[in-house]
Design a protein around this motif. Structure first.
Motif, PDB file in Angstrom:
ATOM      1  N   VAL A 196       0.846  -1.187   0.000  1.00  0.00           N
ATOM      2  CA  VAL A 196       0.000   0.000   0.000  1.00  0.00           C
ATOM      3  C   VAL A 196       0.888   1.245   0.000  1.00  0.00           C
ATOM      4  CG1 VAL A 196      -1.701   1.294   1.321  1.00  0.00           C
ATOM      5  CG2 VAL A 196      -1.823  -1.198   1.214  1.00  0.00           C
ATOM      6  N   VAL A 197       0.666   2.134  -0.923  1.00  0.00           N
ATOM      7  CA  VAL A 197       1.431   3.383  -0.968  1.00  0.00           C
ATOM      8  C   VAL A 197       0.689   4.470  -0.209  1.00  0.00           C
ATOM      9  CG1 VAL A 197       2.410   5.148  -2.453  1.00  0.00           C
ATOM     10  CG2 VAL A 197       2.496   2.759  -3.145  1.00  0.00           C
ATOM     11  N   PHE A 198      -0.603   4.604  -0.506  1.00  0.00           N
ATOM     12  CA  PHE A 198      -1.410   5.607   0.194  1.00  0.00           C
ATOM     13  C   PHE A 198      -2.536   4.920   0.939  1.00  0.00           C
ATOM     14  CE2 PHE A 198       0.111   8.284  -3.358  1.00  0.00           C
ATOM     15  CZ  PHE A 198       0.640   9.326  -2.631  1.00  0.00           C
ATOM     16  N   GLU A 199      -2.805   5.423   2.087  1.00  0.00           N
ATOM     17  CA  GLU A 199      -3.958   4.940   2.813  1.00  0.00           C
ATOM     18  C   GLU A 199      -4.772   6.146   3.257  1.00  0.00           C
ATOM     19  OE1 GLU A 199      -3.317   1.570   4.976  1.00  0.00           O
ATOM     20  OE2 GLU A 199      -4.868   1.924   6.468  1.00  0.00           O
ATOM     21  N   LEU A 200      -5.957   6.283   2.682  1.00  0.00           N
ATOM     22  CA  LEU A 200      -6.822   7.405   3.015  1.00  0.00           C
ATOM     23  C   LEU A 200      -7.866   6.913   4.009  1.00  0.00           C
ATOM     24  CD1 LEU A 200      -5.716   7.862   0.040  1.00  0.00           C
ATOM     25  CD2 LEU A 200      -7.660   9.380  -0.277  1.00  0.00           C
ATOM     26  N   ASP A 201      -7.986   7.630   5.103  1.00  0.00           N
ATOM     27  CA  ASP A 201      -8.934   7.220   6.123  1.00  0.00           C
ATOM     28  C   ASP A 201      -9.876   8.383   6.412  1.00  0.00           C
ATOM     29  OD1 ASP A 201     -10.273   6.105   8.221  1.00  0.00           O
ATOM     30  OD2 ASP A 201      -8.649   6.411   9.668  1.00  0.00           O
ATOM     31  N   LYS A 202     -11.072   8.301   5.899  1.00  0.00           N
ATOM     32  CA  LYS A 202     -12.092   9.360   6.087  1.00  0.00           C
ATOM     33  C   LYS A 202     -11.511  10.734   5.765  1.00  0.00           C
ATOM     34  CE  LYS A 202     -14.813   6.892   9.552  1.00  0.00           C
ATOM     35  NZ  LYS A 202     -13.831   5.930  10.112  1.00  0.00           N
ATOM     36  N   LEU A 203     -10.837  10.807   4.626  1.00  0.00           N
ATOM     37  CA  LEU A 203     -10.222  12.068   4.208  1.00  0.00           C
ATOM     38  C   LEU A 203     -11.308  13.064   3.797  1.00  0.00           C
ATOM     39  CD1 LEU A 203      -7.238  13.176   3.379  1.00  0.00           C
ATOM     40  CD2 LEU A 203      -8.151  12.913   1.082  1.00  0.00           C
ATOM     41  N   GLU A 204     -11.169  14.294   4.278  1.00  0.00           N
ATOM     42  CA  GLU A 204     -12.094  15.342   3.869  1.00  0.00           C
ATOM     43  C   GLU A 204     -11.273  16.559   3.490  1.00  0.00           C
ATOM     44  OE1 GLU A 204     -15.243  15.912   6.753  1.00  0.00           O
ATOM     45  OE2 GLU A 204     -16.029  13.998   6.022  1.00  0.00           O
ATOM     46  N   VAL A 205     -11.715  17.285   2.479  1.00  0.00           N
ATOM     47  CA  VAL A 205     -11.006  18.497   2.080  1.00  0.00           C
ATOM     48  C   VAL A 205     -11.992  19.659   2.093  1.00  0.00           C
ATOM     49  CG1 VAL A 205      -9.539  19.581   0.352  1.00  0.00           C
ATOM     50  CG2 VAL A 205      -9.540  17.100   0.588  1.00  0.00           C
ATOM     51  N   PHE A 206     -11.561  20.750   2.701  1.00  0.00           N
ATOM     52  CA  PHE A 206     -12.400  21.944   2.786  1.00  0.00           C
ATOM     53  C   PHE A 206     -11.738  23.084   2.030  1.00  0.00           C
ATOM     54  CE2 PHE A 206     -13.313  19.353   6.406  1.00  0.00           C
ATOM     55  CZ  PHE A 206     -14.652  19.541   6.685  1.00  0.00           C
ATOM     56  N   TYR A 207     -12.568  23.891   1.355  1.00  0.00           N
ATOM     57  CA  TYR A 207     -12.102  25.184   0.837  1.00  0.00           C
ATOM     58  C   TYR A 207     -12.811  26.234   1.664  1.00  0.00           C
ATOM     59  CZ  TYR A 207     -10.311  22.615  -3.195  1.00  0.00           C
ATOM     60  OH  TYR A 207      -9.630  21.745  -4.004  1.00  0.00           O
ATOM     61  N   GLY A 208     -12.111  26.833   2.608  1.00  0.00           N
ATOM     62  CA  GLY A 208     -12.771  27.723   3.551  1.00  0.00           C
ATOM     63  C   GLY A 208     -13.758  26.896   4.363  1.00  0.00           C
ATOM     64  N   ALA A 209     -15.028  27.315   4.382  1.00  0.00           N
ATOM     65  CA  ALA A 209     -16.025  26.571   5.144  1.00  0.00           C
ATOM     66  C   ALA A 209     -16.681  25.496   4.287  1.00  0.00           C
ATOM     67  CB  ALA A 209     -17.095  27.528   5.673  1.00  0.00           C
ATOM     68  N   PHE A 210     -16.396  25.505   2.991  1.00  0.00           N
ATOM     69  CA  PHE A 210     -17.065  24.577   2.075  1.00  0.00           C
ATOM     70  C   PHE A 210     -16.364  23.226   2.069  1.00  0.00           C
ATOM     71  CE2 PHE A 210     -16.979  23.010  -2.430  1.00  0.00           C
ATOM     72  CZ  PHE A 210     -18.235  22.426  -2.388  1.00  0.00           C
ATOM     73  N   ARG A 211     -17.157  22.181   2.313  1.00  0.00           N
ATOM     74  CA  ARG A 211     -16.582  20.842   2.304  1.00  0.00           C
ATOM     75  C   ARG A 211     -16.655  20.294   0.883  1.00  0.00           C
ATOM     76  NH1 ARG A 211     -18.550  16.134   6.336  1.00  0.00           N
ATOM     77  NH2 ARG A 211     -20.505  16.422   5.238  1.00  0.00           N
ATOM     78  N   ALA A 212     -15.495  20.210   0.230  1.00  0.00           N
ATOM     79  CA  ALA A 212     -15.477  19.806  -1.178  1.00  0.00           C
ATOM     80  C   ALA A 212     -15.541  18.294  -1.325  1.00  0.00           C
ATOM     81  CB  ALA A 212     -14.226  20.348  -1.853  1.00  0.00           C
ATOM     82  N   VAL A 213     -14.952  17.595  -0.356  1.00  0.00           N
ATOM     83  CA  VAL A 213     -14.919  16.137  -0.437  1.00  0.00           C
ATOM     84  C   VAL A 213     -15.277  15.572   0.929  1.00  0.00           C
ATOM     85  CG1 VAL A 213     -13.491  14.118  -0.847  1.00  0.00           C
ATOM     86  CG2 VAL A 213     -13.123  16.152  -2.203  1.00  0.00           C
ATOM     87  N   ARG A 214     -16.145  14.565   0.915  1.00  0.00           N
ATOM     88  CA  ARG A 214     -16.607  14.010   2.181  1.00  0.00           C
ATOM     89  C   ARG A 214     -16.090  12.576   2.337  1.00  0.00           C
ATOM     90  NH1 ARG A 214     -20.692  10.827   3.949  1.00  0.00           N
ATOM     91  NH2 ARG A 214     -21.340  10.375   1.828  1.00  0.00           N
ATOM     92  N   SER A 215     -15.407  12.343   3.424  1.00  0.00           N
ATOM     93  CA  SER A 215     -15.099  11.008   3.922  1.00  0.00           C
ATOM     94  C   SER A 215     -14.681   9.996   2.852  1.00  0.00           C
ATOM     95  CB  SER A 215     -16.317  10.469   4.678  1.00  0.00           C
ATOM     96  OG  SER A 215     -15.939   9.321   5.397  1.00  0.00           O
ATOM     97  N   VAL A 216     -13.462  10.160   2.356  1.00  0.00           N
ATOM     98  CA  VAL A 216     -12.941   9.209   1.381  1.00  0.00           C
ATOM     99  C   VAL A 216     -11.978   8.253   2.078  1.00  0.00           C
ATOM    100  CG1 VAL A 216     -11.519   8.950  -0.670  1.00  0.00           C
ATOM    101  CG2 VAL A 216     -13.189  10.797  -0.550  1.00  0.00           C
TER     102      VAL A 216
END
Lengths: 299, 305
Positions: free
Chosen positions: A41-61
């Motif tokens: 495994v190279v990357f392990e994403l655990d409930k990754l979320e990305v925000f732009y300011g207050a905006f949640r662009a990506v939910r729980s990956v």
């Protein structure tokens, strides 16, 4: 979806300690693995979320990305696939207001630990962008740029690495007689291969590609795709693409993202729907939304 | 082939479509606007050509008479005495402008790099940007007065003092021009640099500044050219000399602009001639500096295109 089991291995993020250089020897049991191959495994994403300011662009990956494979991110516009890709080498650091939460591990190291240097991260995890973006310098200097940043200064070393990288990007024969000419004089497809050469010159382990062919014609696209298959033996590749046929052609594993209305913010946010071996995704998708998308019955 | 009802193939192609331009209000408007723009260009060019014409017509004979003595001889102490030269003034202008450039360009470029690459929109950089804008509006004589009070009264007349005054005038111009040029550097170049593991400082030094270099040079040159012609701030800080003074730090110096002012307001014809000669020298000097800087930039940016 990737393995639900999250490995709680030692996190190499002690103060002052930079990222672990050695890839993890561990191999993880995973669903849908390609028969006969065991990759780590190279990357392990655990409930990754990305925000732009207050905006949640990506939910729980949550997903795992495997070594020496091509992993494709597909999905409609705004589904967060580029956003997730850019979080893999901390490219969001340079976007004002962008913030990443949740777990993101590169081998055993936490990429977002306080003492991790984004520069060190990007030396190991390179990126090729949607629009070919060579520097307004010569072809040679474009490839040598990352090497000089890394501290390689001996001309003979740079010369040989530039040639090796250009050969690796299948561009050497076309440019070997005009290495000192401006990179901006190359065609779009050549520029994109130059950008790939520039990326692999610094010897990364992972190459992230953000829609690398969307600005190219079919011939140049075929060139790049062939190149990706060759590069797979040396690098781990993660590619974002709008072109489903491309994902089906080149990738070992495909992640399908889509947008959904965020209950908390009332805005559209991206999320991971399904992640599996590419042939499985395209022949027998597990989710109805994936099926609708790949058969073209999705907006 | 499916044709609309009533149409036949021959009817469609027998008559060539009429593509000739029609007289219309749009074409009249186009003609009027083109005329207005041409007139504006001429209106702008006339004073420019007139100035250069006047300077050459009156100054050329002064400069070429007994060439090159006008450029090397010392300034006559007795104003009514005819003859050259302007040597000390040329040196004085070069010294004061050189000092000003050495101070204002590095400071201004570094400041602009901070504002655009690091500070962005924080409170401090907004304050600095605002102050720089205010500084652009400060009259040059006020700047000269400021240097007179803070520097000249303590250390006496010198080309360096004049250079300080000129630097204060150049600084906001250099900051403004450089920041605009840095803004124009596309973000994808910065990202490309970061993506191969390059630090921010090296990205700025090796990617951003080289990409912005031609614009920075243009902006700085504009500031240098303006400074070379400034008179008011030098009146306070440089003093008035008629002999060569190669040391910028001590003793009064002079400059072409000061000599133009002093000689042109004199009642003697010989002095007035020298003023025209000095004016032509200043124009040529500015032109030469611009030319050299452009040449150097072009060498730097040879690969780019």
């Amino acid at each position: 979806m990737g393995s639900e089991e999250i490995d709680k291995g030692p996190v190499d993020a002690r103060p002052g300690v930079r990222l672990a250089l050695k890839p993890s020897p561990r191999t993880l049991d995973r669903p849908g693995k390609v028969a006969g191959t065991q990759t780590s495994v190279v990357f392990e994403l655990d409930k990754l979320e990305v925000f732009y300011g207050a905006f949640r662009a990506v939910r729980s990956v949550s997903m795992q990305i495997f070594k020496n494979e091509i992993t494709a991110f597909i999905g409609p516009s705004g589904c967060g696939k580029t956003t997730v890709l850019r979080s893999l080498n901390r490219m969001h650091d340079v976007t004002p207001g962008a913030r990443v939460s949740g777990g993101l591990r590169y081998h055993t190291a936490d990429l977002y630990a306080p003492h991790v240097s984004a520069t060190e991260v990007r030396r190991r995890i390179g990126m090729v962008f949607q629009k070919p973006n060579p520097f307004p310098k010569s072809i040679y200097d474009n490839v040598a740029f990352g090497l000089r940043s890394k501290g390689v200064h001996a001309k003979s070393d740079i010369d040989s690495l530039v040639e090796k990288s250009l050969r690796g990007a299948a561009l050497w024969d076309e440019v070997k007689d005009r290495l000192r000419a401006s990179a901006l004089g190359l065609s779009g497809g050549q520029q994109q291969r130059l950008c790939i050469a520039r990326t692999i010159a610094v010897g990364p382990e992972v190459v992230l590609m953000d829609e690398p062919c969307s600005a190219l014609d079919p011939v140049a696209t075929a060139h790049i795709e062939e190149l990706m298959r060759e590069l797979k033996s040396k690098f781990t590749i993660v590619i974002v693409t709008h072109n489903m046929q491309q994902a089906a052609r080149v990738s070992d594993r495909t992640a399908f993202f889509t947008t959904e209305v965020d209950a908390k913010f009332g805005l559209r946010t991206g999320t991971l729907v399904e992640y599996n071996a590419t042939d499985k995704i395209f022949s027998n998708p597990g989710d109805e939304r994936t099926e609708r998308y790949i058969t073209g019955r999705f907006g | 082939m499916d044709l609309p009802a009533g149409a036949t193939e021959t009817a469609e192609f027998s008559v060539a479509p009429d593509l000739t331009a029609k007289r219309s209000w749009r074409s009249v408007k186009s003609a009027i606007m083109t005329g207005l723009m041409t007139a504006s260009v001429i209106a702008v060019a006339v004073p420019l050509v007139a100035v250069i014409w006047a300077v050459f017509a009156r100054g050329l004979q002064v400069v070429v008479h007994g060439f090159p003595s006008f450029f090397v001889d010392e300034i006559p102490v007795i104003a009514r005495k005819p003859g050259p030269g302007m040597g000390p003034a040329i040196i004085g202008t070069l010294l004061a402008t050189g000092v000003a450039t050495l101070i204002a360009v590095p400071l201004g470029v570094a400041g602009a790099v901070y504002l655009n690459e690091y500070g962005m929109k924080n409170r401090f950089s907004r304050l600095v940007r605002f102050m720089a804008n205010v500084m652009t509006g400060v009259p040059s004589i006020v700047m000269g007065l400021f240097i007179y009070v803070t520097w000249t009264l303590r250390f006496g007349y010198s080309a360096f003092g004049g250079g300080l005054a000129l630097a204060s005038l150049m600084l906001p111009v250099v900051i403004g021009a450089t920041e605009q040029m840095l803004k124009l550097v596309p973000n994808h170049l910065r990202e490309a640099s970061y993506a191969v593991g390059t630090s921010k400082s090296r990205t700025i030094m090796a990617v951003v500044l080289p990409a912005a270099l031609p614009g920075i040079v243009s902006g700085s040159l504009l500031a240098v050219a303006r400074a070379a012609g400034e008179t008011a701030p030098l009146l306070f800080a440089t003093g008035a000399a008629t002999e060569y003074n190669l040391n910028p730090f001590v003793e009064a110096n002079t400059s072409l602009s000061l000599q133009i002012f002093g000689n042109a307001t004199s009642s003697f014809g010989a002095a007035q001639d020298r003023a025209w000669g000095a004016a032509l020298t200043l124009v040529l000097l500015t032109f030469l500096i611009t030319l050299v800087a452009r040449f150097v930039t072009a060498r730097f940016a040879r690969i780019r295109r």
